[in-house]
Design an enzyme around this catalytic site. Structure first.
Site, PDB file in Angstrom:
ATOM      1  N   CYS A  87       0.841  -1.204   0.000  1.00  0.00           N
ATOM      2  CA  CYS A  87       0.000   0.000   0.000  1.00  0.00           C
ATOM      3  C   CYS A  87       0.878   1.257   0.000  1.00  0.00           C
ATOM      4  O   CYS A  87       1.467   1.584  -1.016  1.00  0.00           O
ATOM      5  CB  CYS A  87      -0.990  -0.035   1.161  1.00  0.00           C
ATOM      6  SG  CYS A  87      -2.384   1.115   0.942  1.00  0.00           S
ATOM      7  N   HIS A 173      -3.801  -5.406   0.804  1.00  0.00           N
ATOM      8  CA  HIS A 173      -3.391  -5.803   2.152  1.00  0.00           C
ATOM      9  C   HIS A 173      -3.719  -7.268   2.424  1.00  0.00           C
ATOM     10  O   HIS A 173      -4.806  -7.596   2.897  1.00  0.00           O
ATOM     11  CB  HIS A 173      -4.110  -4.949   3.193  1.00  0.00           C
ATOM     12  CG  HIS A 173      -3.688  -3.520   3.210  1.00  0.00           C
ATOM     13  ND1 HIS A 173      -2.538  -3.082   3.850  1.00  0.00           N
ATOM     14  CD2 HIS A 173      -4.273  -2.418   2.695  1.00  0.00           C
ATOM     15  CE1 HIS A 173      -2.431  -1.766   3.717  1.00  0.00           C
ATOM     16  NE2 HIS A 173      -3.467  -1.346   3.019  1.00  0.00           N
ATOM     17  N   GLU A 175      -2.052  -8.808   4.698  1.00  0.00           N
ATOM     18  CA  GLU A 175      -1.568  -8.982   6.068  1.00  0.00           C
ATOM     19  C   GLU A 175      -2.534  -8.516   7.148  1.00  0.00           C
ATOM     20  O   GLU A 175      -2.335  -8.797   8.339  1.00  0.00           O
ATOM     21  CB  GLU A 175      -0.240  -8.225   6.241  1.00  0.00           C
ATOM     22  CG  GLU A 175      -0.356  -6.724   6.492  1.00  0.00           C
ATOM     23  CD  GLU A 175      -0.817  -5.886   5.304  1.00  0.00           C
ATOM     24  OE1 GLU A 175      -1.016  -4.677   5.484  1.00  0.00           O
ATOM     25  OE2 GLU A 175      -0.964  -6.439   4.201  1.00  0.00           O
TER      26      GLU A 175
END
Length: 233
Positions: A87, A173, A175
């Site tokens: 990001c 994302h 994670e």
């Protein structure tokens, strides 16, 4: 492998990375580059993780420490250190490589479909051709000269790119943990407006079952990064 992670906001949950590092016998150090940054870290870092954040890479006047972080990342790149940007981190890599980063006409928040395109990269050899990932961004970037576009989405054409074998940028994302998502939808609730690619807090929560698959994909990416040759500092 010695891994250095840059975390840009206090409630960002890095447990997905720490669990993977523990399983693989790697050493993970997480720091906030706005608070501390030491060039000596370049001597021991083998993989640099640049995580997301609510700021934009072009806001150096508001966040002066961004300039120092960019210089550090550029030095890591020049040394051949492996880098994964996520990001904000992906946008930072794009800018360092000479591309423009700017406000997108669409915000992408929630669970959105990612599609791989024809280009390949060794770290993505186990990544599915199509999958859903969590997103939270309003900026995008042009593709740097010499980079390979690896993935796209309906709202945002540049979702992943590589620059050689040692630099990988992911706009999405994989994670993000449920605990972090809960903090985001609460603290940043004002961003959850009625728009084509912005999901409500309720819809984001309904799709949290996708987290396990996201973690699996991320860990496969990290596995491949760990297997790739380490260049001497």
């Amino acid at each position: 492998m010695n891994i250095l992670a840059f975390r840009h906001f206090d409630f960002d949950d890095t447990s997905t990375f720490s669990e993977w590092a523990q399983w693989g016998g790697h050493q993970l150090t997480v720091v906030n580059p706005a608070v501390e940054l030491d060039e000596k870290w370049l001597d021991t870092t083998e993989l640099l993780l640049i995580l997301g954040g609510p700021m934009s890479v072009y806001q150096e006047e508001q966040y002066p420490w961004l300039a120092d972080e960019k210089r550090f990342v550029k030095s890591a790149m020049d040394r051949g250190i492996k880098i994964l940007g996520i990001c904000l981190g992906a946008q930072m890599l794009a800018e360092i490589l000479g591309a423009k980063v700017y406000r997108h006409t669409l915000k992408e928040i929630g669970w959105h479909r990612i599609e791989r395109i024809g280009e390949e990269h060794p770290w993505l050899k186990e990544m599915p051709a199509e999958f859903h990932s969590f997103q939270w961004h309003g900026d995008t970037f042009d593709l740097p000269e010499g980079a390979s576009l690896l993935a796209t989405s309906e709202a945002c054409g540049h979702q992943a790119f590589s620059y050689g074998d040692d630099v990988l940028a992911l706009q999405f994302h994989l994670e993000t943990t449920p605990a972090c998502m809960e903090q985001m939808v609460t603290r940043w609730a004002s961003e959850l407006v009625d728009a084509p690619y912005i999901q409500s807090a309720e819809e984001i929560r309904r799709n949290m079952h996708r987290v396990a698959a996201s973690f699996h994909i991320l860990h496969q990416v990290l596995d491949q990064a760990a297997l790739s040759p380490v260049k001497a500092p």
